[in-house]
Design a protein around this motif. Structure first.
Motif, PDB file in Angstrom:
ATOM      1  N   ILE A 201       0.834  -1.201   0.000  1.00  0.00           N
ATOM      2  CA  ILE A 201       0.000   0.000   0.000  1.00  0.00           C
ATOM      3  C   ILE A 201       0.868   1.251   0.000  1.00  0.00           C
ATOM      4  O   ILE A 201       1.746   1.413   0.854  1.00  0.00           O
ATOM      5  N   VAL A 202       0.656   2.112  -1.002  1.00  0.00           N
ATOM      6  CA  VAL A 202       1.291   3.425  -1.015  1.00  0.00           C
ATOM      7  C   VAL A 202       0.222   4.450  -0.656  1.00  0.00           C
ATOM      8  O   VAL A 202      -0.723   4.655  -1.420  1.00  0.00           O
ATOM      9  N   PRO A 203       0.319   5.087   0.507  1.00  0.00           N
ATOM     10  CA  PRO A 203      -0.679   6.108   0.842  1.00  0.00           C
ATOM     11  C   PRO A 203      -0.682   7.208  -0.219  1.00  0.00           C
ATOM     12  O   PRO A 203       0.346   7.494  -0.825  1.00  0.00           O
ATOM     13  N   LYS A 204      -1.846   7.815  -0.437  1.00  0.00           N
ATOM     14  CA  LYS A 204      -1.913   8.867  -1.456  1.00  0.00           C
ATOM     15  C   LYS A 204      -1.168  10.108  -0.995  1.00  0.00           C
ATOM     16  O   LYS A 204      -0.450  10.716  -1.754  1.00  0.00           O
ATOM     17  N   PHE A 205      -1.348  10.487   0.257  1.00  0.00           N
ATOM     18  CA  PHE A 205      -0.559  11.606   0.772  1.00  0.00           C
ATOM     19  C   PHE A 205      -0.553  11.594   2.294  1.00  0.00           C
ATOM     20  O   PHE A 205      -1.352  10.912   2.932  1.00  0.00           O
ATOM     21  N   LEU A 206       0.407  12.362   2.828  1.00  0.00           N
ATOM     22  CA  LEU A 206       0.427  12.672   4.254  1.00  0.00           C
ATOM     23  C   LEU A 206      -0.209  14.038   4.411  1.00  0.00           C
ATOM     24  O   LEU A 206       0.238  15.014   3.799  1.00  0.00           O
ATOM     25  N   TYR A 207      -1.270  14.108   5.209  1.00  0.00           N
ATOM     26  CA  TYR A 207      -1.888  15.397   5.513  1.00  0.00           C
ATOM     27  C   TYR A 207      -1.336  15.880   6.846  1.00  0.00           C
ATOM     28  O   TYR A 207      -1.465  15.177   7.860  1.00  0.00           O
ATOM     29  N   THR A 208      -0.721  17.041   6.860  1.00  0.00           N
ATOM     30  CA  THR A 208      -0.078  17.503   8.092  1.00  0.00           C
ATOM     31  C   THR A 208      -0.287  18.996   8.332  1.00  0.00           C
ATOM     32  O   THR A 208      -0.348  19.788   7.379  1.00  0.00           O
ATOM     33  N   ILE A 209      -0.428  19.350   9.604  1.00  0.00           N
ATOM     34  CA  ILE A 209      -0.540  20.752  10.033  1.00  0.00           C
ATOM     35  C   ILE A 209       0.694  21.031  10.885  1.00  0.00           C
ATOM     36  O   ILE A 209       0.684  20.771  12.087  1.00  0.00           O
ATOM     37  N   PRO A 210       1.768  21.521  10.272  1.00  0.00           N
ATOM     38  CA  PRO A 210       3.030  21.573  11.025  1.00  0.00           C
ATOM     39  C   PRO A 210       3.049  22.633  12.134  1.00  0.00           C
ATOM     40  O   PRO A 210       3.762  22.451  13.119  1.00  0.00           O
ATOM     41  N   ASN A 211       2.288  23.717  11.972  1.00  0.00           N
ATOM     42  CA  ASN A 211       2.413  24.826  12.912  1.00  0.00           C
ATOM     43  C   ASN A 211       1.164  25.018  13.768  1.00  0.00           C
ATOM     44  O   ASN A 211       0.062  25.174  13.227  1.00  0.00           O
ATOM     45  N   PHE A 212       1.359  25.029  15.125  1.00  0.00           N
ATOM     46  CA  PHE A 212       0.254  25.348  16.035  1.00  0.00           C
ATOM     47  C   PHE A 212      -0.965  24.495  15.687  1.00  0.00           C
ATOM     48  O   PHE A 212      -2.044  24.984  15.343  1.00  0.00           O
ATOM     49  N   HIS A 213      -0.726  23.218  15.771  1.00  0.00           N
ATOM     50  CA  HIS A 213      -1.632  22.194  15.248  1.00  0.00           C
ATOM     51  C   HIS A 213      -3.061  22.326  15.779  1.00  0.00           C
ATOM     52  O   HIS A 213      -3.261  22.618  16.955  1.00  0.00           O
ATOM     53  N   ASN A 214      -4.033  22.067  14.907  1.00  0.00           N
ATOM     54  CA  ASN A 214      -5.427  21.931  15.289  1.00  0.00           C
ATOM     55  C   ASN A 214      -5.761  20.449  15.241  1.00  0.00           C
ATOM     56  O   ASN A 214      -5.707  19.871  14.169  1.00  0.00           O
ATOM     57  N   ASP A 358       2.617  27.565  21.360  1.00  0.00           N
ATOM     58  CA  ASP A 358       3.363  28.789  21.078  1.00  0.00           C
ATOM     59  C   ASP A 358       2.679  29.659  20.038  1.00  0.00           C
ATOM     60  O   ASP A 358       3.259  30.632  19.551  1.00  0.00           O
ATOM     61  N   GLY A 359       1.467  29.290  19.676  1.00  0.00           N
ATOM     62  CA  GLY A 359       0.729  30.050  18.670  1.00  0.00           C
ATOM     63  C   GLY A 359      -0.596  29.360  18.410  1.00  0.00           C
ATOM     64  O   GLY A 359      -0.889  28.310  18.992  1.00  0.00           O
ATOM     65  N   GLY A 360      -1.382  29.964  17.532  1.00  0.00           N
ATOM     66  CA  GLY A 360      -2.650  29.337  17.141  1.00  0.00           C
ATOM     67  C   GLY A 360      -3.739  29.524  18.174  1.00  0.00           C
ATOM     68  O   GLY A 360      -3.732  30.504  18.927  1.00  0.00           O
ATOM     69  N   PHE A 361      -4.662  28.538  18.227  1.00  0.00           N
ATOM     70  CA  PHE A 361      -5.928  28.718  18.936  1.00  0.00           C
ATOM     71  C   PHE A 361      -6.164  27.706  20.062  1.00  0.00           C
ATOM     72  O   PHE A 361      -7.133  27.856  20.798  1.00  0.00           O
ATOM     73  N   PHE A 362      -5.350  26.626  20.153  1.00  0.00           N
ATOM     74  CA  PHE A 362      -5.825  25.455  20.888  1.00  0.00           C
ATOM     75  C   PHE A 362      -4.865  24.898  21.939  1.00  0.00           C
ATOM     76  O   PHE A 362      -3.647  24.874  21.734  1.00  0.00           O
ATOM     77  N   VAL A 363      -5.466  24.422  23.047  1.00  0.00           N
ATOM     78  CA  VAL A 363      -4.766  23.590  24.028  1.00  0.00           C
ATOM     79  C   VAL A 363      -5.403  22.202  23.980  1.00  0.00           C
ATOM     80  O   VAL A 363      -6.636  22.079  23.885  1.00  0.00           O
ATOM     81  N   TRP A 364      -4.573  21.173  24.035  1.00  0.00           N
ATOM     82  CA  TRP A 364      -5.037  19.785  23.973  1.00  0.00           C
ATOM     83  C   TRP A 364      -4.821  19.174  25.358  1.00  0.00           C
ATOM     84  O   TRP A 364      -3.718  19.194  25.881  1.00  0.00           O
ATOM     85  N   LEU A 365      -5.881  18.686  25.930  1.00  0.00           N
ATOM     86  CA  LEU A 365      -5.878  18.290  27.330  1.00  0.00           C
ATOM     87  C   LEU A 365      -6.120  16.786  27.443  1.00  0.00           C
ATOM     88  O   LEU A 365      -7.016  16.243  26.783  1.00  0.00           O
TER      89      LEU A 365
END
Lengths: 456, 456
Positions: A201-214, A358-365
């Motif tokens: 299996i070759v995945p079609k793509f990696l979807y990534t949010i590198p900065n201040f992840h949501n 360090d940026g963005g909108f979210f804290v993950w608890l």
């Protein structure tokens, strides 16, 4: 690594309608009309209301402190000068702004978008930019042109709920790769790629949010960026970089985009967080061969994005100091982040862990073992605080010990009050757990494979 | 009736990538990265640039009279008062207009849309309206939620090029049903339904443009409307009614919408032709069960339509006499239609036939046998006139003896000059045909099955 089942194929559902039609044609009576619900496409099986959306109606009551939504705080926008700007747009350019435009987007705006991306180290040709109705549309269309039903897409675990929605709509199978406090873990990505490759299996793509992840709030360490690109290149996997928060760092640092290392990265950007979400202006920057397909897909999706909102953004970029406006936004968000972190320190019971974004909108608890954030939500809303439970950010049911807290929209005082209410609800849940013991839930056994970014 | 082949399934193309991946995992060397183009989804095979779009670049040169595009003529819009309106929108409602909204659309606008539809005899609940980025998006999303690859969709022949694009993107098989001067022919629809039913096929829906058809210019006779609905009901086929031009009749008559007869009809409306296309505000009116899926699909497509443009349309409907604005638009279009008809009478050679549209934007022209409108187009553009050749409006290659002339945008003088130039090009083509004989083209043998609305 678990791989979801292949989606159902359309043909297995076709028989009832076909049999009725054939019977009717053979003179055996009128065709029994099917209700529209029986005629839905197979792909609609994956379309379910996100937990977060379902929550919004309740959470938007004024007495509830909503730490659930991701609405940007627009209070700092210069409305008076925008009113003049938009009036002039109609006066001077009304015949273009109110008319159809090109499917790829307004040329001047595409040039300005390249200027914006230069802040993150990206060198791009305006001809490779496709303007879309929010970057959500770019993401949806990239999925449309690349994903066949059953194709595998890699995404961080947790990941953006709107991305998971588009992947489900096109019947992709999502494989999550875990993050730690420095973002996506290259070793785990390697493991996932290798394990898939062994199965052909070759995945079609990696979807990534590198900065201040949501929703995870973390940022991909700089030294990991070339490693991740190299891994994806080696396994023939494209990279889709979604970067709506990149300019909203709290210490003034702008992280270099993945696209700045590699022109083959498919980059998604947006003005929703740096200017105004209600205009729905986003974009994709892609290599020319992808661009041509993307424009065709965009044409069949909406003919063209609204000329009016594009030209308004273009005027704003030309006539306003957009860099210092972003700085003002960031300062507002930092103040709110600080209020949230202080309240978490003050009020949250022992056993809870969270990250420091360090940026963005979210804290993950992450909450103590035995507490189920999805089951707890109705009790939280009764206590007049709302959050987004973690399961919505996974395609595979994981995340019941996590939740996302948004600090973007409410005032610092409301944030403090909201966290205080949440702490009381958590205390009560934990009391129940102590009394009745920890229920055994299967997904918890997978915790070591998918570490959440619980870095305190 | 020809039924196109079923679309290719994804699995047949998967082998190369999978083999490379497995070889690599087995230690037989690095995976050979695939170019993005080799990784496209199967559905992209159906995505091709429409002939009309390809033409726009050339046809938009100022020396060319373009009778090709479908751009509305906005000269009659009250720009000064719109400039005041939009400034006030930012001043008074900026915080909402610039913010995310609901995926279904702004509630007040949905109420006003119901008021607009009442002009065509439709009684509707604002809760059943979904606002979209132009009605193209509504059409694309309805196709998304109803059409599995290989499903059959019925459409008039010729049909709207943007609809054919969406159907192709979701791998539908389009079966055309012919029109005459009174629109879609019920007997031919019956024949198509029966012939499909005998093969066990229930089409997913009939896509129809009953009023001032694009591109054919004809209007469905009132007495045919209930018959067509009854036929579709009997064969279990939904009806998608696309009605962007319904209010733009030249004699003041508004035709009753198919939806006014039957609440199960899926209705598409748009402000692109009655107000301003550059705002991209359209809508779908659908039964509640369909609405829920449509909203989910819309959410994954764009999260929500732009609040800004929706609220601008809403203010326009509240504060402006939109009915008399539509009347002004219609009068402009009638004047242009008259100029075109007069020029066609004056200049066109013997053997050409065309229809007399009672509204909308288009005249559909059939040229003498032996002339190929697609092959002729470059010569027409050289002679500084552009049109849309007929083949773009069929999914099956038919239409090479037809072309579409738009009278919506140019001035009456330019229209006259454009037709004069077209006539000269046609004369030259016919001279060639007379000299060298009529080439035999297979699609012409199907002419009797698919009568074009050539009613002079």
């Amino acid at each position: 690594m678990t791989l979801p089942d292949r989606p159902q194929q359309p043909d297995v559902r076709r028989s009832a309608a076909a049999a009725a039609a054939q019977a009717a044609a053979a003179g055996e009576g009128a065709v029994v009309p099917l209700a529209p619900t029986e005629r839905f496409a197979t792909r609609t099986a994956g379309m379910t209301a996100s937990e977060i959306r379902a929550l919004f109606a309740v959470a938007s009551r004024p007495e509830v402190v909503s730490l659930a939504g991701g609405m940007p705080n627009l209070a700092a926008l210069p409305l008076q000068s925008l009113a003049r700007e938009v009036a002039e747009l109609v006066d001077v350019d009304g015949m273009s702004a109110l008319q159809y435009g090109s499917a790829q987007g307004v040329p001047q705006l595409r040039e300005q978008i390249c200027e914006v991306m230069r802040e993150e180290g990206i060198e791009a040709d305006p001809n490779d930019v496709v303007v879309t109705v929010g970057s959500q549309m770019a993401l949806d269309l990239l999925t449309r042109i690349f994903v066949d039903p059953g194709d595998v897409v890699l995404a961080e675990g947790p990941s953006y709920v709107g991305a998971l929605g588009s992947f489900a709509a096109y019947q992709a199978r999502v494989v999550h790769v875990a993050m730690d406090e420095h973002g996506l873990v290259p070793e785990l990505l390697h493991e996932a790629l290798e394990s898939l490759a062994r199965r052909g299996i070759v995945p079609k793509f990696l979807y990534t949010i590198p900065n201040f992840h949501n929703p995870a709030g973390v940022t991909l360490a700089h030294e990991r960026r070339p490693r991740i690109l190299e891994l994806c290149r080696r396994y023939g996997v494209m990279v889709v970089e979604d970067n709506p928060y990149g300019m909203l760092g709290f210490d003034g640092e702008v992280h270099p985009a993945l696209r700045s290392y590699d022109p083959d990265v498919l980059y998604l950007g947006s003005f929703s967080k740096t200017f105004a979400s209600g205009l729905r202006v986003g974009w994709a920057l892609v290599p020319p061969l992808v661009r041509d397909r993307l424009v065709l897909a965009a044409e069949s999706a909406t003919l063209c994005p609204p000329s009016f909102t594009q030209m308004l953004v273009s005027r704003y970029l030309s006539h306003h100091d957009w860099r210092s406006q972003i700085k003002t936004f960031s300062e507002n968000y930092r103040e709110r982040r600080d209020a949230m972190l202080a309240a978490l320190e003050t009020y949250l019971p022992e056993g809870c862990t969270w990250n420091v974004p360090d940026g963005g909108f979210f804290v993950w608890l992450t909450v103590p073992e035995g507490v189920d954030t999805k089951a707890m939500l109705p009790r939280a809303v009764t206590a007049r605080v709302a959050y987004a439970s973690g399961t919505g950010f996974y395609a595979d049911g994981f995340g019941s010990r996590q939740l996302r807290l948004s600090f973007c929209f409410p005032t610092p005082e409301r944030i403090t009050e909201g966290v205080r209410r949440l702490a009381a609800v958590l205390e009560a849940e934990m009391e129940v757990v102590r009394t009745f013991g920890t229920p055994v839930r299967p997904e918890l056994t997978r915790g070591t494979q998918s570490p959440s970014p619980d870095t305190t």
